[in-house]
Design an enzyme around this catalytic site. Sequence first.
Site, mmCIF file in Angstrom:
data_model
loop_
_atom_site.group_PDB
_atom_site.id
_atom_site.type_symbol
_atom_site.label_atom_id
_atom_site.label_comp_id
_atom_site.label_asym_id
_atom_site.label_seq_id
_atom_site.Cartn_x
_atom_site.Cartn_y
_atom_site.Cartn_z
ATOM 1 C CE LYS A 120 19.422 71.238 -25.346
ATOM 2 N NZ LYS A 120 20.870 70.547 -25.506
ATOM 3 C CG HIS A 149 16.210 69.802 -21.420
ATOM 4 N ND1 HIS A 149 15.781 70.332 -22.320
ATOM 5 C CD2 HIS A 149 16.994 68.565 -21.828
ATOM 6 C CE1 HIS A 149 16.656 70.061 -23.330
ATOM 7 N NE2 HIS A 149 17.291 68.953 -23.003
ATOM 8 C CG ASP A 163 23.717 71.622 -26.862
ATOM 9 O OD1 ASP A 163 24.444 70.545 -26.471
ATOM 10 O OD2 ASP A 163 22.555 71.452 -27.083
ATOM 11 N NE ARG A 175 27.307 64.459 -25.648
ATOM 12 C CZ ARG A 175 26.013 64.813 -25.049
ATOM 13 N NH1 ARG A 175 25.211 65.871 -25.260
ATOM 14 N NH2 ARG A 175 25.640 63.951 -24.248
ATOM 15 C CB SER A 215 24.375 68.482 -23.869
ATOM 16 O OG SER A 215 23.352 68.570 -24.670
HETATM 17 N N1 URA Z 1 19.335 66.223 -23.645
HETATM 18 C C1 URA Z 1 20.205 67.166 -24.187
HETATM 19 O O1 URA Z 1 20.005 68.320 -24.248
HETATM 20 N N2 URA Z 1 21.549 66.956 -24.235
HETATM 21 C C2 URA Z 1 22.030 65.550 -23.765
HETATM 22 O O2 URA Z 1 23.148 65.460 -23.871
HETATM 23 C C3 URA Z 1 21.016 64.630 -23.466
HETATM 24 C C4 URA Z 1 19.773 65.035 -23.225
#
Ligand code: URA
Length: 447
Positions: A195, A90, A169, A176, A191
């Site tokens: 995931k 990620h 999320d 956001r 966040s």
């Molecule tokens: N990637 C994400 O999944 N969440 C964030 O807040 C920023 C980047």
Amino acid sequence: MVTTPPPANDPRDVVQAKRDGLELDPDALRAFILGYGRAEIPDYLAAAFLMAAFIRGLSTAETSAMTAAMVESGSTLPFAGVTRPKVDKHSTGGVSDGVSLVFAPLAASLGLAVAKLSGRGLGHTGGTLDKLESIPGFRVALGPPELEAQVERVGCAIAGQTPDIVPADGALYALRDATATVASIPLIAASVMSKKLAVGSDLILLDVKAGSGAFMKTPPAAAELASMCVGLATANDRRAVAAVTDMSQPLGSAVGNALDVAETVDVLAGRERGRLRDLAVLFAARALTELTADDPLTARERAERALDDGSALQRFAAMVEAQGGDPRVADDPWSVLERAPVIRPIRAPADGFVGAVDAEAIGRAGVGLGAGRVTKADPVDHAVGIVIRAKIGDRVSSDEPIGEVHARTIDAADLAASRVVAAIDLSDTSHPPPLLVHGWFEPTPPA
Ligand code: URA
């Protein structure tokens, strides 16, 4: 710090406590997040909470409770039926950051399994899901059984939050984006890690961006985010390692959705060299050294070879086809992707060396063209965007084309081109290219 009284029946108590800088009771915070995920708490209250959290911050315990509640808002995907070593990756978000799109099929072509929950464009940064949706027919809403079956068969899948998977999320992320509450270390950590923790994997690789195009503008701020994410993984008995990487200029050259996919194909086909490829190779090699018997040199050579011999590209085509997209995108991207009607060159305003690039301003110019959202309900225009080839340290000559704008109208193209030119600082002296990787963060060994 004073703790709020236990479970607030009135969600305004949570907002009020955070507004006043109090430490939230974990049960009250959990109820608030789950309530918002179920659409029982209105956007205006959640927006007020996010702003209070943005300004006041969240403690480690609060961040941990928020992350856990977001995971709990949907089902988890253990992927027990997947037989290969499982890696997830990620990025915390950047400009022209197509690493995940390259990484997933690359790792799959090397014998690993990648089930990745990605996000949409956030603020000035691009989103993997929006990019993939520029491929006609591509579906990002995969249910858990379909996701698992695809990962076992193809080796990789990239999907989004659904009502089944981290829905809280999904909802908070969109809010956001629309309320200027993205660039907060605990909110990003919760966040990202919700995931990652919702999906079973043997290794989580985190690319924490630092620089003008990132939410964290400096390597020390990015290091703080990296260590918070790695800490959340450790607290949940999961292995994560994080690299703090450079985002002081767009990583690749494409800023948009279809444009990003076309660039991904160029990297996967071994046609494009440079920092985007280098970072994808770095993460793939790290995954191999962690999850197989490969030493770092062998791992790197294998990753480079998979890009040069077409095996990573073939996995990308298989993933696109499995998710309903047109796999011809892998052979000839522009036979499938929509092109914007107006394409105008961006020209260097003077002779000089590129000294600095405001990557956020370039990302915002892309959003201004329609490649990202300003409000939650905005559609994304997949065809528009920016190509910017000039990198820090390059010498450019006055009027030389350094990129292109892809737009709906000539006026929009001219405005975006002027914003890009204003985002680039030219100097008389040459600058070395910035470091690509500032450092790695590993879990702290037990004392
Ligand atoms: N990637 C994400 O999944 N969440 C964030 O807040 C920023 C980047």
